[in-house]
Motif scaffolding. Structure first.
Motif, PDB file in Angstrom:
ATOM      1  N   UNK A  66       0.882  -1.296  -0.088  1.00 15.17           N
ATOM      2  CA  UNK A  66       0.023   0.033  -0.142  1.00 15.17           C
ATOM      3  C   UNK A  66       0.878   1.371   0.043  1.00 15.17           C
ATOM      4  N   UNK A  67       2.192   1.364   0.893  1.00 17.31           N
ATOM      5  CA  UNK A  67       2.708   2.418   0.710  1.00 17.31           C
ATOM      6  C   UNK A  67       3.371   2.523  -0.609  1.00 17.31           C
ATOM      7  N   UNK A  68       4.059   1.584  -1.154  1.00 10.73           N
ATOM      8  CA  UNK A  68       4.539   1.643  -2.621  1.00 10.73           C
ATOM      9  C   UNK A  68       3.437   2.343  -3.561  1.00 10.73           C
ATOM     10  N   UNK A  69       2.272   1.879  -3.897  1.00 10.27           N
ATOM     11  CA  UNK A  69       1.096   2.524  -4.357  1.00 10.27           C
ATOM     12  C   UNK A  69       0.692   3.923  -4.039  1.00 10.27           C
ATOM     13  N   UNK A  70       0.861   3.976  -2.744  1.00 11.54           N
ATOM     14  CA  UNK A  70       0.363   5.417  -2.432  1.00 11.54           C
ATOM     15  C   UNK A  70       1.284   6.381  -2.792  1.00 11.54           C
ATOM     16  N   UNK A  71       2.731   5.946  -2.610  1.00 12.17           N
ATOM     17  CA  UNK A  71       3.740   6.885  -3.018  1.00 12.17           C
ATOM     18  C   UNK A  71       3.599   7.106  -4.395  1.00 12.17           C
ATOM     19  N   UNK A  72       3.501   6.313  -5.323  1.00  6.93           N
ATOM     20  CA  UNK A  72       3.518   6.284  -6.826  1.00  6.93           C
ATOM     21  C   UNK A  72       2.398   7.447  -7.173  1.00  6.93           C
ATOM     22  N   UNK A  73       1.219   7.517  -6.386  1.00  2.35           N
ATOM     23  CA  UNK A  73       0.200   8.736  -6.719  1.00  2.35           C
ATOM     24  C   UNK A  73      -0.991   7.882  -7.304  1.00  2.35           C
ATOM     25  N   UNK A  74      -2.123   8.595  -7.140  1.00  4.64           N
ATOM     26  CA  UNK A  74      -3.418   8.017  -7.496  1.00  4.64           C
ATOM     27  C   UNK A  74      -3.421   7.676  -8.965  1.00  4.64           C
ATOM     28  N   UNK A  75      -2.828   8.251  -9.928  1.00  2.13           N
ATOM     29  CA  UNK A  75      -2.926   8.179 -11.162  1.00  2.13           C
ATOM     30  C   UNK A  75      -1.738   7.188 -11.940  1.00  2.13           C
ATOM     31  N   UNK A  76      -1.087   7.032 -11.182  1.00  2.00           N
ATOM     32  CA  UNK A  76       0.072   5.939 -11.742  1.00  2.00           C
ATOM     33  C   UNK A  76      -0.561   4.506 -11.496  1.00  2.00           C
ATOM     34  N   UNK A  77       0.008   3.953 -12.819  1.00  2.00           N
ATOM     35  CA  UNK A  77      -0.529   2.490 -12.910  1.00  2.00           C
ATOM     36  C   UNK A  77       0.587   1.450 -12.364  1.00  2.00           C
ATOM     37  N   UNK A  78       0.172   0.875 -11.098  1.00  2.00           N
ATOM     38  CA  UNK A  78       1.374  -0.158 -10.511  1.00  2.00           C
ATOM     39  C   UNK A  78       1.174  -1.658 -10.863  1.00  2.00           C
ATOM     40  N   UNK A  79       2.440  -2.168 -11.490  1.00  2.00           N
ATOM     41  CA  UNK A  79       2.387  -3.462 -11.605  1.00  2.00           C
ATOM     42  C   UNK A  79       3.423  -4.231 -10.960  1.00  2.00           C
ATOM     43  N   UNK A  80       2.818  -5.253 -10.350  1.00  3.99           N
ATOM     44  CA  UNK A  80       3.792  -6.098  -9.405  1.00  3.99           C
ATOM     45  C   UNK A  80       4.285  -7.317 -10.028  1.00  3.99           C
ATOM     46  N   UNK A  81       5.622  -7.572  -9.975  1.00  2.49           N
ATOM     47  CA  UNK A  81       6.110  -8.836 -10.453  1.00  2.49           C
ATOM     48  C   UNK A  81       6.361  -9.741  -9.355  1.00  2.49           C
ATOM     49  N   UNK A  82       5.662 -10.973  -9.315  1.00  2.00           N
ATOM     50  CA  UNK A  82       5.571 -11.750  -7.987  1.00  2.00           C
ATOM     51  C   UNK A  82       5.722 -13.456  -8.675  1.00  2.00           C
ATOM     52  N   UNK A  83       6.171 -14.179  -7.520  1.00  2.00           N
ATOM     53  CA  UNK A  83       6.185 -15.653  -7.677  1.00  2.00           C
ATOM     54  C   UNK A  83       5.007 -16.150  -6.856  1.00  2.00           C
ATOM     55  N   UNK A  84       4.499 -15.126  -6.008  1.00  3.52           N
ATOM     56  CA  UNK A  84       3.608 -15.434  -4.888  1.00  3.52           C
ATOM     57  C   UNK A  84       2.339 -14.701  -4.771  1.00  3.52           C
ATOM     58  N   UNK A  85       1.644 -14.655  -5.949  1.00  5.61           N
ATOM     59  CA  UNK A  85       0.367 -13.931  -5.996  1.00  5.61           C
ATOM     60  C   UNK A  85      -0.733 -14.329  -5.083  1.00  5.61           C
ATOM     61  N   UNK A  86      -0.755 -15.387  -4.483  1.00  3.24           N
ATOM     62  CA  UNK A  86      -1.631 -15.937  -3.836  1.00  3.24           C
ATOM     63  C   UNK A  86      -1.427 -15.430  -2.359  1.00  3.24           C
ATOM     64  N   UNK A  87      -0.374 -14.677  -2.063  1.00  2.00           N
ATOM     65  CA  UNK A  87       0.151 -14.346  -0.660  1.00  2.00           C
ATOM     66  C   UNK A  87      -0.774 -12.905  -0.699  1.00  2.00           C
ATOM     67  N   UNK A  88      -1.079 -12.116  -1.779  1.00  2.00           N
ATOM     68  CA  UNK A  88      -1.349 -11.001  -1.709  1.00  2.00           C
ATOM     69  C   UNK A  88      -3.025 -10.629  -1.126  1.00  2.00           C
ATOM     70  N   UNK A  89      -3.011  -9.870  -0.138  1.00  6.84           N
ATOM     71  CA  UNK A  89      -4.276  -9.729   0.390  1.00  6.84           C
ATOM     72  C   UNK A  89      -5.597  -9.056  -0.577  1.00  6.84           C
ATOM     73  N   UNK A  90      -6.497  -9.099  -0.647  1.00  3.28           N
ATOM     74  CA  UNK A  90      -7.645  -8.736  -1.445  1.00  3.28           C
ATOM     75  C   UNK A  90      -7.535  -7.234  -1.429  1.00  3.28           C
ATOM     76  N   UNK A  91      -7.415  -6.625  -0.248  1.00  5.15           N
ATOM     77  CA  UNK A  91      -7.423  -5.070  -0.474  1.00  5.15           C
ATOM     78  C   UNK A  91      -6.158  -4.439  -1.083  1.00  5.15           C
TER      79      UNK A  91
END
Length: 428
Positions: A66-91
């Motif tokens: 959340x802090x990374x996405x907040x720092x990027x700004x509301x209009x920025x499109x954020x893409x996470x590269x991960x091998x564990x997508x199942x560990x990401x919370x719904x929010x």
């Protein structure tokens, strides 16, 4: 039309993956600018600095998603590269625009970024089309609307909102009778609601034109010229209709005003010469009594008191004629010359009585004018058969008027064949 410069942060990606992404050609009207870092600590995010942030979990270090996405700004499109997508919370998922699989090889990186670039292009093109569409319909003075198959309004333009006195959010999803302010009973009777034409368009499967009357609580009865067309889904089935309506109620009012301007004298608002002949055309075969009036010594009024006072005399003279000859057709023929025409079942005595009434009223009205007493010379011509051409009848009335002026003015003369001899003597 538009130009988009994408500022892209690549954080924590392998050199090979980052290079593969940078090699993807920008779409038409797009350009790419890249910033590379292995950790966010090397290049801290600032709101609005980047349009796209592609990062790995390693690049985050101790930072939360959340802090990374907040720092990027509301209009920025954020893409996470991960091998564990199942560990990401719904929010947290709701904060991300995309999730790419790790490890991110060159081929996968190029594939996902190329697809993402096309997605941004499609979004921008959709925005442009909507901007074109909204600008076009909202600058149109005509009413425009889109309906589904059951008649619910999906979208309307500004002119439509103004016509019904409602906001767009109060129109979307609503039916005709609510939007136009009709009662349920009025709607169920089917009058002035345009249901039949909507059904006709969908049944025909083509565009059609109609002349319709629409009842509005806000503006009363409106006359519309409507153009309606079915809307087709991708499979060819009809999913609704689009309509464009010109409110010709105003157009007809304007037409009437224009016609009135061309047929009436601008100063006195009496019918003019053109209107006089149109009126005669409508009564060409009826008996006629034509009375011609001329203001005595009118030029002296203008010379002594000025044209403004002269106009006041003309207005007073006009109103007196209208008051005295309510049953006749009164016109200003030009200058200080006026006509009163009586078509149909009138007697000479009735015309004479009207003239006497006029002379009496004019004498009274003269008391309020700066010029003092205003008099009139009057000539009368009769056509009991209805076959005498109007120009000939006018010539006779004009001859009678000339005789009245020759006899000292302020009198009435009726045309007769014997009058020709008197006029001939006067001209010697």
């Amino acid at each position: 039309m538009y130009e988009v410069n994408l500022r892209i942060m690549l954080a924590g990606l392998s050199p090979e993956a980052a290079e593969a992404i940078q090699q993807i050609p920008a779409r038409e009207r797009f350009s790419h600018g890249f910033a590379l870092a292995s950790r966010f600590s090397e290049c801290p995010l600032q709101s609005g600095a980047f349009d796209v942030v592609i990062f790995t979990e390693e690049a985050m270090e101790r930072l939360s998603l959340p802090l990374v996405c907040q720092s990027a700004g509301e209009k920025a499109r954020c893409i996470l590269v991960t091998s564990h997508p199942q560990n990401i919370a719904k929010e947290e998922l709701e904060l991300l625009d995309e999730i790419w699989p790790a490890p991110l090889t060159e081929t996968i990186a190029a594939h996902y970024f190329d697809r993402f670039a096309q997605k941004l292009k499609d979004i921008k093109e959709a925005w442009l089309c909507r901007t074109y569409w909204q600008t076009t319909i909202n600058t149109s003075p005509d009413l425009i609307w889109y309906k589904d198959k059951v008649g619910a309004h999906l979208e309307v333009n500004d002119a439509f909102c103004e016509a019904v006195g409602r906001e767009k959010n109060d129109i979307r999803g609503r039916g005709h009778y609510y939007i136009w302010g009709l009662t349920k009973d009025q709607y169920e009777k089917g009058e002035f609601v345009c249901n039949e034409t909507e059904e006709a368009v969908m049944k025909a499967g083509r565009a059609m034109c109609f002349n319709e009357h629409v009842l509005s609580k806000r503006n009363g009865m409106r006359r519309l010229r409507t153009f309606k067309c079915p809307l087709f889904d991708e499979d060819g089935t009809i999913m609704g209709t689009v309509g464009v309506a010109m409110d010709v109620t105003r157009e007809r009012e304007y037409q009437k005003k224009i016609i009135a301007l061309t047929r009436h004298d601008p100063l006195t608002d009496l019918p003019n010469r053109r209107y006089f002949y149109d009126y005669v055309e409508d009564h060409f075969d009826e008996p006629k009594h034509l009375v011609e009036f001329d203001i005595d010594n009118f030029k002296l009024f203008n010379d002594r008191f000025g044209h403004q006072v002269g106009d006041e005399v003309l207005l007073a003279f006009s109103r007196t004629l209208e008051q005295a000859f309510k049953q006749g057709f009164v016109a200003r023929f030009g200058g200080d010359e006026f006509l009163a025409l009586f078509c149909g079942d009138y007697t000479r005595e009735q015309v004479r009585q009207g003239i006497s009434r006029f002379q009496h009223l004019l004498k009274e009205k003269s008391l309020s004018l700066q010029t003092g007493r205003v008099n009139s010379s009057i000539g009368i011509a009769y056509d009991a058969t209805g076959v005498v051409p109007i120009d000939d009848l006018y010539q006779r009335a004009d001859q009678a008027l000339y005789a009245a002026k020759s006899r000292g003015k302020n009198c009435v003369v009726e045309w007769s064949p014997e009058l020709k001899k008197e006029l001939a003597e006067l001209k010697k």
